[in-house]
Design a protein around this motif. Structure first.
Motif, PDB file in Angstrom:
ATOM      1  N   ARG A 294       0.779  -1.148  -0.119  1.00  0.00           N
ATOM      2  CA  ARG A 294      -0.020  -0.077   0.083  1.00  0.00           C
ATOM      3  C   ARG A 294       0.756   1.088  -0.238  1.00  0.00           C
ATOM      4  O   ARG A 294       1.706   1.246   0.970  1.00  0.00           O
ATOM      5  CB  ARG A 294      -0.796  -0.032   1.284  1.00  0.00           C
ATOM      6  CG  ARG A 294      -1.709   1.342   1.105  1.00  0.00           C
ATOM      7  CD  ARG A 294      -2.713   1.068   2.847  1.00  0.00           C
ATOM      8  NE  ARG A 294      -3.499   2.415   2.511  1.00  0.00           N
ATOM      9  CZ  ARG A 294      -4.594   2.617   2.049  1.00  0.00           C
ATOM     10  NH1 ARG A 294      -5.125   1.743   1.249  1.00  0.00           N
ATOM     11  NH2 ARG A 294      -5.292   3.722   2.353  1.00  0.00           N
ATOM     12  N   CYS A 295       0.500   2.079  -1.083  1.00  0.00           N
ATOM     13  CA  CYS A 295       1.307   3.374  -1.040  1.00  0.00           C
ATOM     14  C   CYS A 295       1.052   4.200  -0.098  1.00  0.00           C
ATOM     15  O   CYS A 295      -0.072   4.541   0.329  1.00  0.00           O
ATOM     16  CB  CYS A 295       1.250   3.884  -2.442  1.00  0.00           C
ATOM     17  SG  CYS A 295       1.938   5.499  -2.803  1.00  0.00           S
ATOM     18  N   THR A 296       2.229   4.951   0.464  1.00  0.00           N
ATOM     19  CA  THR A 296       1.862   5.986   1.720  1.00  0.00           C
ATOM     20  C   THR A 296       1.387   7.184   0.860  1.00  0.00           C
ATOM     21  O   THR A 296       0.602   8.022   1.878  1.00  0.00           O
ATOM     22  CB  THR A 296       3.295   6.238   2.411  1.00  0.00           C
ATOM     23  OG1 THR A 296       4.119   6.450   1.476  1.00  0.00           O
ATOM     24  CG2 THR A 296       3.614   4.973   3.170  1.00  0.00           C
ATOM     25  N   GLN A 297       1.547   7.512  -0.306  1.00  0.00           N
ATOM     26  CA  GLN A 297       1.305   8.819  -0.588  1.00  0.00           C
ATOM     27  C   GLN A 297      -0.285   8.647  -1.205  1.00  0.00           C
ATOM     28  O   GLN A 297      -1.018   9.698  -0.977  1.00  0.00           O
ATOM     29  CB  GLN A 297       2.058   9.155  -1.860  1.00  0.00           C
ATOM     30  CG  GLN A 297       1.809  10.566  -2.556  1.00  0.00           C
ATOM     31  CD  GLN A 297       2.999  10.980  -3.179  1.00  0.00           C
ATOM     32  OE1 GLN A 297       4.060  11.492  -2.633  1.00  0.00           O
ATOM     33  NE2 GLN A 297       2.715  11.321  -4.519  1.00  0.00           N
ATOM     34  N   CYS A 298      -0.667   7.636  -2.118  1.00  0.00           N
ATOM     35  CA  CYS A 298      -1.941   7.796  -2.773  1.00  0.00           C
ATOM     36  C   CYS A 298      -2.811   6.715  -2.400  1.00  0.00           C
ATOM     37  O   CYS A 298      -3.888   6.771  -2.538  1.00  0.00           O
ATOM     38  CB  CYS A 298      -1.756   7.661  -4.404  1.00  0.00           C
ATOM     39  SG  CYS A 298      -1.167   6.026  -4.952  1.00  0.00           S
ATOM     40  N   GLY A 299      -2.123   5.799  -1.505  1.00  0.00           N
ATOM     41  CA  GLY A 299      -3.241   4.777  -0.976  1.00  0.00           C
ATOM     42  C   GLY A 299      -3.456   3.723  -1.801  1.00  0.00           C
ATOM     43  O   GLY A 299      -4.224   2.647  -1.238  1.00  0.00           O
TER      44      GLY A 299
ATOM     45  N   ARG B 276       8.698   2.239  -7.591  1.00  0.00           N
ATOM     46  CA  ARG B 276       7.721   3.088  -7.710  1.00  0.00           C
ATOM     47  C   ARG B 276       6.506   2.917  -7.945  1.00  0.00           C
ATOM     48  O   ARG B 276       6.112   1.985  -8.597  1.00  0.00           O
ATOM     49  CB  ARG B 276       8.189   4.395  -8.805  1.00  0.00           C
ATOM     50  CG  ARG B 276       9.410   5.087  -8.569  1.00  0.00           C
ATOM     51  CD  ARG B 276       9.827   6.205  -9.418  1.00  0.00           C
ATOM     52  NE  ARG B 276      10.936   6.772  -9.379  1.00  0.00           N
ATOM     53  CZ  ARG B 276      10.865   7.975  -8.382  1.00  0.00           C
ATOM     54  NH1 ARG B 276       9.761   8.419  -7.843  1.00  0.00           N
ATOM     55  NH2 ARG B 276      11.963   8.850  -7.905  1.00  0.00           N
ATOM     56  N   CYS B 277       5.608   3.667  -7.432  1.00  0.00           N
ATOM     57  CA  CYS B 277       4.194   3.400  -7.365  1.00  0.00           C
ATOM     58  C   CYS B 277       3.666   3.748  -8.948  1.00  0.00           C
ATOM     59  O   CYS B 277       3.775   4.555  -9.417  1.00  0.00           O
ATOM     60  CB  CYS B 277       3.449   4.218  -6.405  1.00  0.00           C
ATOM     61  SG  CYS B 277       1.605   4.199  -6.399  1.00  0.00           S
ATOM     62  N   PRO B 278       2.891   2.682  -9.509  1.00  0.00           N
ATOM     63  CA  PRO B 278       2.469   2.873 -10.750  1.00  0.00           C
ATOM     64  C   PRO B 278       1.188   3.932 -10.605  1.00  0.00           C
ATOM     65  O   PRO B 278       0.955   4.496 -11.892  1.00  0.00           O
ATOM     66  CB  PRO B 278       1.915   1.559 -11.217  1.00  0.00           C
ATOM     67  CG  PRO B 278       1.451   0.899  -9.802  1.00  0.00           C
ATOM     68  CD  PRO B 278       2.473   1.135  -8.871  1.00  0.00           C
ATOM     69  N   GLY B 279       0.588   4.283  -9.523  1.00  0.00           N
ATOM     70  CA  GLY B 279      -0.351   5.286  -9.692  1.00  0.00           C
ATOM     71  C   GLY B 279       0.140   6.661  -9.582  1.00  0.00           C
ATOM     72  O   GLY B 279      -0.460   7.661  -9.897  1.00  0.00           O
ATOM     73  N   CYS B 280       1.107   6.940  -8.665  1.00  0.00           N
ATOM     74  CA  CYS B 280       1.512   8.300  -8.292  1.00  0.00           C
ATOM     75  C   CYS B 280       3.024   8.523  -8.448  1.00  0.00           C
ATOM     76  O   CYS B 280       3.642   9.853  -8.124  1.00  0.00           O
ATOM     77  CB  CYS B 280       0.894   8.695  -6.813  1.00  0.00           C
ATOM     78  SG  CYS B 280       2.056   7.938  -5.635  1.00  0.00           S
ATOM     79  N   ASP B 281       3.976   7.501  -8.599  1.00  0.00           N
ATOM     80  CA  ASP B 281       5.076   7.376  -8.943  1.00  0.00           C
ATOM     81  C   ASP B 281       5.991   7.840  -7.386  1.00  0.00           C
ATOM     82  O   ASP B 281       7.283   7.890  -7.479  1.00  0.00           O
ATOM     83  CB  ASP B 281       5.605   8.678  -9.755  1.00  0.00           C
ATOM     84  CG  ASP B 281       6.599   8.356 -10.759  1.00  0.00           C
ATOM     85  OD1 ASP B 281       7.101   7.199 -10.952  1.00  0.00           O
ATOM     86  OD2 ASP B 281       7.775   9.171 -11.015  1.00  0.00           O
ATOM     87  N   GLN B 282       5.412   7.707  -6.301  1.00  0.00           N
ATOM     88  CA  GLN B 282       5.990   7.703  -5.059  1.00  0.00           C
ATOM     89  C   GLN B 282       7.069   6.425  -4.981  1.00  0.00           C
ATOM     90  O   GLN B 282       6.823   5.494  -5.418  1.00  0.00           O
ATOM     91  CB  GLN B 282       4.969   7.241  -4.023  1.00  0.00           C
ATOM     92  CG  GLN B 282       5.268   7.019  -2.677  1.00  0.00           C
ATOM     93  CD  GLN B 282       5.643   7.889  -1.541  1.00  0.00           C
ATOM     94  OE1 GLN B 282       6.223   9.024  -2.065  1.00  0.00           O
ATOM     95  NE2 GLN B 282       6.167   7.618  -0.406  1.00  0.00           N
ATOM     96  N   VAL B 283       8.157   6.713  -4.257  1.00  0.00           N
ATOM     97  CA  VAL B 283       9.127   5.740  -4.288  1.00  0.00           C
ATOM     98  C   VAL B 283       8.764   4.752  -3.123  1.00  0.00           C
ATOM     99  O   VAL B 283       8.265   5.206  -2.079  1.00  0.00           O
ATOM    100  CB  VAL B 283      10.549   6.249  -3.889  1.00  0.00           C
ATOM    101  CG1 VAL B 283      11.385   5.036  -3.609  1.00  0.00           C
ATOM    102  CG2 VAL B 283      11.194   6.880  -4.948  1.00  0.00           C
TER     103      VAL B 283
HETATM  104 ZN   LIG Z   1       0.986   5.816  -4.910  1.00  0.00          ZN
END
Ligand SMILES: [Zn+2]
Length: 92
Positions: free
Chosen positions: A31-36, A56-63
């Motif tokens: 679970r991504c901390t930035q976009c959930g 990186r997250c495929p949704g928001c590019d967060q590492v």
């Molecule tokens: Zn994300």
């Protein structure tokens, strides 16, 4: 060329992270901390063209994950993940 042009699929994590966790990290769910966004790590975009590996997250590019190896050790940074759900055998 942008950094996103160099990324590969999450399957590239298998060769880098599996021997640290001793599990198939590609089927682990993060679970991504930035976009959930929650999804299998196989969907992450992996950058392994440097001394370390970045997913990186495929949704928001967060590492989501960083892994750096040195002689006899590895540093794993998971602070981009709220959690990483790992497949394990059922307890007996
Ligand atoms: Zn994300």
């Amino acid at each position: 060329m942008t950094s996103s042009d160099l990324g590969t699929g999450g399957n590239a994590l298998a060769g880098h992270v599996d021997d640290v966790f001793r599990v198939d990290v590609t089927i682990a769910v993060g679970r991504c901390t930035q976009c959930g966004r929650t999804g299998p790590m196989v969907q992450a975009r992996v950058f392994d063209h440097a001394p370390g590996v970045v997913a990186r997250c495929p949704g928001c590019d967060q590492v989501l994950l960083r892994l750096v190896r040195g002689p006899g050790r590895a540093w794993l940074d998971l602070r981009g993940l709220t959690y990483l759900q790992l497949p394990v055998p059922d307890a007996t």
